[in-house]
Design an enzyme around this catalytic site. Sequence first.
Site, mmCIF file in Angstrom:
data_model
loop_
_atom_site.group_PDB
_atom_site.id
_atom_site.type_symbol
_atom_site.label_atom_id
_atom_site.label_comp_id
_atom_site.label_asym_id
_atom_site.label_seq_id
_atom_site.Cartn_x
_atom_site.Cartn_y
_atom_site.Cartn_z
ATOM 1 N N SER A 161 45.935 55.173 30.221
ATOM 2 C CA SER A 161 47.094 54.452 30.752
ATOM 3 C C SER A 161 48.043 55.415 31.445
ATOM 4 O O SER A 161 48.120 56.595 31.080
ATOM 5 C CB SER A 161 47.820 53.787 29.572
ATOM 6 O OG SER A 161 49.106 53.363 29.945
ATOM 7 N N TYR A 181 52.670 54.795 21.645
ATOM 8 C CA TYR A 181 51.545 54.197 22.385
ATOM 9 C C TYR A 181 50.961 55.218 23.367
ATOM 10 O O TYR A 181 49.757 55.492 23.378
ATOM 11 C CB TYR A 181 51.995 52.937 23.128
ATOM 12 C CG TYR A 181 50.959 52.440 24.122
ATOM 13 C CD1 TYR A 181 49.728 51.955 23.690
ATOM 14 C CD2 TYR A 181 51.191 52.500 25.508
ATOM 15 C CE1 TYR A 181 48.760 51.535 24.601
ATOM 16 C CE2 TYR A 181 50.237 52.074 26.419
ATOM 17 C CZ TYR A 181 49.024 51.604 25.960
ATOM 18 O OH TYR A 181 48.059 51.195 26.865
ATOM 19 N N LYS A 199 47.258 57.256 23.516
ATOM 20 C CA LYS A 199 46.359 57.220 24.681
ATOM 21 C C LYS A 199 46.004 58.653 25.107
ATOM 22 O O LYS A 199 44.864 58.944 25.463
ATOM 23 C CB LYS A 199 47.021 56.458 25.832
ATOM 24 C CG LYS A 199 47.075 54.959 25.611
ATOM 25 C CD LYS A 199 45.749 54.347 25.954
ATOM 26 C CE LYS A 199 45.359 53.236 25.043
ATOM 27 N NZ LYS A 199 44.056 52.664 25.315
#
Length: 338
Positions: free
Chosen positions: A117, A142, A146
């Site tokens: 991402s 988050y 990733k």
Amino acid sequence: MTWLIIGGAGYIGAHVARAMTAAGESVVALDDLSSGVAERLPEGVPLVRGTVADRALLDRTLAEHSVDGVVHLAARKEVAESVADPLLYYRENVHGLTVLLEAVVAAGVGRFLLSSSAAVYGTPPDDAPVTEATPCRPVNPYGETKLAGEWLVRATGAAHGLATSCLRYFNVAGTALPELADRGRSNVVPIFLERLARGEAPVINGDGYPTPDGTCVRDYVHVADVAAAHLAAARYLTTAPAGSDLTVNIGTGTGVSVRELAVLAAGAMGRSDIEPVVGPPRAGDPARVVAAVDRAREVLGFTAAHDMREMIASAREGRLATVSAQVTTGNESAGQRG
Ligand SMILES: NC(=O)c1ccc[n+]([C@@H]2O[C@H](COP(=O)([O-])OP(=O)(O)OC[C@H]3O[C@@H](n4cnc5c(N)ncnc54)[C@H](O)[C@@H]3O)[C@@H](O)[C@H]2O)c1
């Protein structure tokens, strides 16, 4: 070649499954259906229901289907939830990936493609397009999970001779078919469409940024283009050298401001009479994050084909299909994570 798509019943995963089967690849999906919807999968794609953290299930699935490559999309993806519950994110996104990579290495699977991402970049150092060499400084758990996932994949690939690729998608929107639409409520396009459907104004988080209209600029990419990029990356991996890695941005290279997006969304919903309202800025929101797309073009031959208007128009159709499915089943929360 048989590809195992983990998270294949999800919004992006189902588009990838569809693009790969349409191109003649053999596909199997594994999904715990925590936010996925089994009916999204194309006809003929077997669904193994279970979690990526179940090593015995992975071993069986890789062997029974003679899997040659894995596409891993299953992850938690809500930034606010990751701040509130980082342990959940590290368990799901990092521990789950570790179990999967152990199974992949044990089974001798030679190709691995990871959903990464733009969240790995955090706040870019300046307004220039973000290249794959831009330093990664994620600003929430988050994004950290990733980035940690990328490290795991690269290190495992180098140590055990896998050809790997990490695709860093920017802001994914739209749908190829109404029934494959994003049913989550955390992305800006569905949020704006939902508000407009209720006759409410889209809310812009701050308009004092150093951008042409003062609102944040992002790179929105159609999910059908993201799926096409996976197909290109999968084909690339079939001939890539063992132990090699390709990390690549998947975006359009074009910035769209939140105000432009709000105006387009209002037009698509037939509510051009509704002006967006401006709320307070969110902490940590960078002014501009737009992908440099040269590597995707040069190495994968990938260029996004859809524009913002198409993303919003298709998301609108997808919203209508989702609403009517919910009315039919009487289940407002079916297939959603909240
Ligand atoms: N949507 C975006 O804008 C965006 C942007 C960048 C990256 N990504 C990444 O793309 C991937 C897919 O995102 P999405 O938008 O399709 O989300 P999604 O929630 O629709 O899809 C995730 C799928 O994985 C499944 N899943 C979740 N945990 C699982 C587990 N432990 N075991 C097995 N299956 C599990 C879910 O049921 C779901 O089908 C994620 O890795 C996400 O981080 C998404």
